[in-house]
Each structure stands twice: as structure tokens, then as C-alpha cells.
Motif scaffolding. Structure first.
Motif, PDB file in Angstrom:
ATOM      1  N   ARG A 215       0.843  -1.205   0.000  1.00  0.00           N
ATOM      2  CA  ARG A 215       0.000   0.000   0.000  1.00  0.00           C
ATOM      3  C   ARG A 215       0.873   1.249   0.000  1.00  0.00           C
ATOM      4  NH1 ARG A 215      -5.088   0.088   1.880  1.00  0.00           N
ATOM      5  NH2 ARG A 215      -4.662  -1.650   3.304  1.00  0.00           N
ATOM      6  N   GLU A 216       1.919   1.227   0.816  1.00  0.00           N
ATOM      7  CA  GLU A 216       2.832   2.371   0.871  1.00  0.00           C
ATOM      8  C   GLU A 216       3.624   2.513  -0.419  1.00  0.00           C
ATOM      9  OE1 GLU A 216       3.291   2.200   5.746  1.00  0.00           O
ATOM     10  OE2 GLU A 216       4.680   1.083   4.455  1.00  0.00           O
ATOM     11  N   LEU A 217       3.982   1.403  -1.026  1.00  0.00           N
ATOM     12  CA  LEU A 217       4.682   1.471  -2.312  1.00  0.00           C
ATOM     13  C   LEU A 217       3.785   2.078  -3.381  1.00  0.00           C
ATOM     14  CD1 LEU A 217       7.536   0.511  -3.355  1.00  0.00           C
ATOM     15  CD2 LEU A 217       6.316  -1.404  -4.398  1.00  0.00           C
ATOM     16  N   LEU A 218       2.505   1.739  -3.366  1.00  0.00           N
ATOM     17  CA  LEU A 218       1.549   2.228  -4.361  1.00  0.00           C
ATOM     18  C   LEU A 218       1.161   3.688  -4.143  1.00  0.00           C
ATOM     19  CD1 LEU A 218      -0.516  -1.023  -4.341  1.00  0.00           C
ATOM     20  CD2 LEU A 218       0.208   0.035  -6.470  1.00  0.00           C
ATOM     21  N   THR A 219       1.527   4.240  -2.982  1.00  0.00           N
ATOM     22  CA  THR A 219       1.122   5.612  -2.658  1.00  0.00           C
ATOM     23  C   THR A 219       2.309   6.541  -2.404  1.00  0.00           C
ATOM     24  OG1 THR A 219       0.882   5.003  -0.317  1.00  0.00           O
ATOM     25  CG2 THR A 219      -1.102   4.888  -1.687  1.00  0.00           C
TER      26      THR A 219
END
Length: 408
Positions: free
Chosen positions: A132-136
Motif C-alpha cells: 500500500r505504501e509502495l503504491l502511494t
């Protein structure tokens, strides 16, 4: 996406669209950009396509609706969709640790400061960065291009975007510290390029092959790829640079050399070429929540997650910039693109849920689910003073709406 309609049939004013076109045309007449190709669609029908100015100045070549453009970071939303396809297969979840899929990143450290010799003071992350953090862009990576960032010399040494392939990219990223504790800040970064490596490993295909088989071919995006084959190169627009004493200076691609065949290292954060019509098909798929003429390309749930703000308002209150984008309360970030989740709070003339991004050479797009509307604009200008065409055209296109309902 082949159906067409008149502006009024789609609830838009012809005169209003003329004003949108005129704003773009003025930038050409003023010598700010060489040419532009734009497309407006509503309710699944193309309302207007315009090719204005020049695709090439020397030799002179007019812009055409099939002119091919380097879209740079508009690759990122496509990568987000590819990740959604793999999520539908149950191959990853947002709370997975990045290292579950890229083991080379299992021992990442966080730079908490720098000593008097400029060396990072390292600490363990509070938690391993998640997908999720990678995608954001909240995992802690950067691009290493900001001269004021003390991590930039380390990125310049490792050169992650000069990797021979995506496995090499991951290895280089694994030798770099994170800029902040995961989830505590936002930084434009190599995160989408790392997603490309995840796509390759989860699918067993190269990133170009996965995009082609699962996105481009089903949508009929025949001119979109990580390369421009020799037979199409005459259609590719010239890349220009403006800065200092230079004005619309033709330049080679400064990120990677333009390729005539699929590159070994195809990065998920940049590198695609496309046409206005091709990219509009992708944008329409987002509006359709993953359905393309009765064929399900990706689940509605995956598209909804991509087009939903994932950042808390207390984080957005700090404000973050990436080119013309200014993330702020009401204007957050979904997966691989920005989202107006509260347009009134953000002070933006768009519908709730509008998802957008742009590219380094000035290309831009948005999809507005509330008004069932999309816009794609293509230019080729690298400049720190490039005009904010997305903001300009959004305001004018909103004024062109004759109705504010979605169904028609």
C-alpha cells in the motif's frame, strides 16, 4: 472507444469546448509549446479530438491525431492497473510487506539524519514498508533528483534508473536507505518502477509483455508500448526543452534513449509512448470501472481502490508537490495517481473522485466519474516553467458542462 457524439448530445457546450481549445492554441501561438493533441469524451463517446500546431518543427510536420508521444509518468497509472489485475488473481494484498515480493529489500534501513561527513545515520524501520505504501509513494523511497535532499548523492552513486533490468533495479534500491519511516510522509519516488519488478515476478512475464497482453491488446491500444518500432518513428513527436536561454530546443530523451525495440529494463514509473486515442481508451476503462465493451479487464474493486484517496488528511495537511501537482486537503493520492476526494475542500472545479496524473514532457489526463468525463492532452515539452495546462483545461472544461448528471 469508437462511438462519437456532438458536444451538446453529451451535455457539453460547443462554445465552451472552443474556449478549452483556444487556451491550448494560445500556448502554441505564443511559442510556449510546439503542438498539442487533445481529446474529450463523455458518457463513453468521443466528443472532440484536436490536433494543433507541429509535432516536428525541423522538418516541419503538423500534429496529427495519431502522433506518438512519450508519456513519461503517465506510465504510472497503467502500472497501477496492472497491479490491480494481479490483485484480482490473489497474488498480493495491500498490507503485504514489499520484501515478501522483493526479498532483496528485506533489510532496508531508514536515514534518520546525517553525520558531519554526510553519511546517513541509520535506524531500523518501525515496520517493513508495505505494498500500500509502495503504491502511494509513502514507503520512503525517493527519485534522488532533488539537490537539496541529502540522499541524492547516494542515489546518484547507485543510479537505480540506470539498471540493466528490473532485478538489477531492485538490487540497487536495496543498497539505499529510506528517506523516512514508512507511512509517515510522501515522496515522489522509484516506487512504481519497483512495482514493475513485482509485476514481472508475480506474472512470470516481462513488463512490456504483461502490459501488451493484459491491457493494450484487449483495449486496442495499438500504438502504446515501451518502444517505437521503426515503421512508426516518423509519427513520434519531437521532444523539446525550454529553460534559461533555450526555447523549444529539440533534445534527445534525457531519461533513456528512445528505443526501437522492447527494452530489457522497462520501468513501471515511466517509459511508455502512446497516442491521445490510445490513452483515452485506458482512461475510459478507468471510468468503466474495469469493463471494456462487456469484457472484464480488471475488477471494479481494483479500479475503485486505485481511484480512492489512500492518504489521511493530517498527512495531506502538510502539502506535497510533484511538478504541477500539489497534494493537499481534499486532493490526495490513490494508487499511482492523484485523487480529488473532496474538490470543494481542494478548491478544484472537478467532480468528486476525479483521478489524474501527468508526465514530465507535459502530457496530462484526468477522469471524472461524477460527470462521466475524461480528457487527455499530449505535448512534448521538458521545462521547469511549463504551463499548467491540466489546471487550465479543467477549469474551462467544467465551465463547458451543460449538466452535472452522470447518466445519459
Amino acid at each position: 472507444m469508437t462511438p462519437t457524439a456532438t458536444p451538446e448530445e453529451a451535455g457539453l457546450s460547443s462554445e465552451g469546448l472552443d474556449r478549452v481549445d483556444a487556451a491550448v492554441r494560445r500556448k502554441i501561438d505564443d511559442g510556449v509549446i510546439a503542438g498539442a493533441v487533445t481529446l474529450v469524451a463523455r458518457h463513453g463517446r468521443i466528443v472532440r479530438t484536436r490536433a494543433t500546431g507541429l509535432a516536428r518543427r525541423f522538418p516541419r510536420e503538423p500534429s496529427r491525431t495519431d502522433t506518438i508521444f512519450r508519456v513519461f509518468s503517465m506510465t504510472k497509472p497503467v502500472t497501477g492497473l496492472a497491479m490491480g489485475i494481479l490483485a484480482d488473481r490473489g497474488l498480493w494484498k495491500p498490507d503485504d510487506a514489499v520484501a515478501d515480493h522483493l526479498p532483496e529489500l528485506r533489510n532496508l534501513r531508514v536515514a534518520t539524519g546525517f553525520d558531519d561527513r554526510g553519511r546517513p545515520v541509520l535506524a531500523d524501520p518501525d515496520h517493513p514498508p508495505t505494498l500500500r505504501e509502495l503504491l502511494t509513494h509513502t514507503a520512503g523511497f525517493t527519485y534522488g533528483t532533488d539537490r537539496a535532499d541529502p540522499l541524492t548523492p547516494l542515489y546518484r552513486r547507485e543510479k537505480p534508473l540506470r539498471a540493466r533490468n528490473l532485478d538489477d533495479l531492485v538490487a540497487r534500491a536495496g543498497r539505499l536507505p529510506l528517506a523516512f519511516q514508512p507511512g509517515t510522509s510522501w515522496r515522489y519516488s522509484i516506487a512504481m518502477d519497483l512495482q514493475g519488478a513485482i509485476i514481472e515476478r508475480l506474472s512470470g512475464q516481462s513488463l512490456p509483455d504483461f502490459f501488451r497482453q493484459h491491457i493494450f491488446e484487449p483495449l486496442g491500444m495499438t500504438d502504446t508500448a515501451f518502444h517505437t518500432p521503426p515503421a512508426k518513428q516518423r509519427r513520434r513527436a519531437t521532444l523539446h526543452y525550454t529553460g534559461g536561454p533555450f526555447r523549444l530546443l529539440p533534445v534527445p530523451n534525457p531519461v533513456f534513449g528512445d528505443s526501437s525495440r522492447p527494452p530489457e529494463a522497462a520501468f513501471g514509473g515511466m517509459g511508455l509512448v502512446s497516442t491521445v486515442g490510445d490513452y483515452a481508451r485506458f482512461a475510459q476503462l478507468l471510468l468503466n470501472r474495469g469493463d471494456w465493451h462487456g469484457r472484464r479487464i480488471v475488477s471494479a474493486e481494483a479500479v475503485t481502490a486505485q481511484m480512492t484517496n489512500q492518504l489521511p488528511e493530517d498527512l495531506l495537511a502538510r502539502g506535497f508537490r510533484a511538478g504541477h501537482m500539489y497534494l493537499r486537503p481534499g486532493f490526495g493520492y490513490g494508487y499511482n495517481g492523484a485523487v480529488f476526494h473532496d474538490p470543494a475542500l481542494a478548491g478544484a472545479p472537478v467532480g468528486r473522485g476525479t483521478y489524474q496524473w501527468d508526465g514530465a514532457a507535459g502530457t496530462w489526463f484526468w477522469v471524472d466519474p461524477e460527470h462521466d468525463l475524461l480528457y487527455v492532452g499530449m505535448i512534448q515539452l521538458l521545462s521547469y516553467t511549463a504551463p499548467p495546462l491540466q489546471k487550465m483545461t479543467q477549469a474551462l472544461l467544467h465551465d463547458a458542462l451543460l449538466d452535472h448528471g452522470r447518466n445519459r
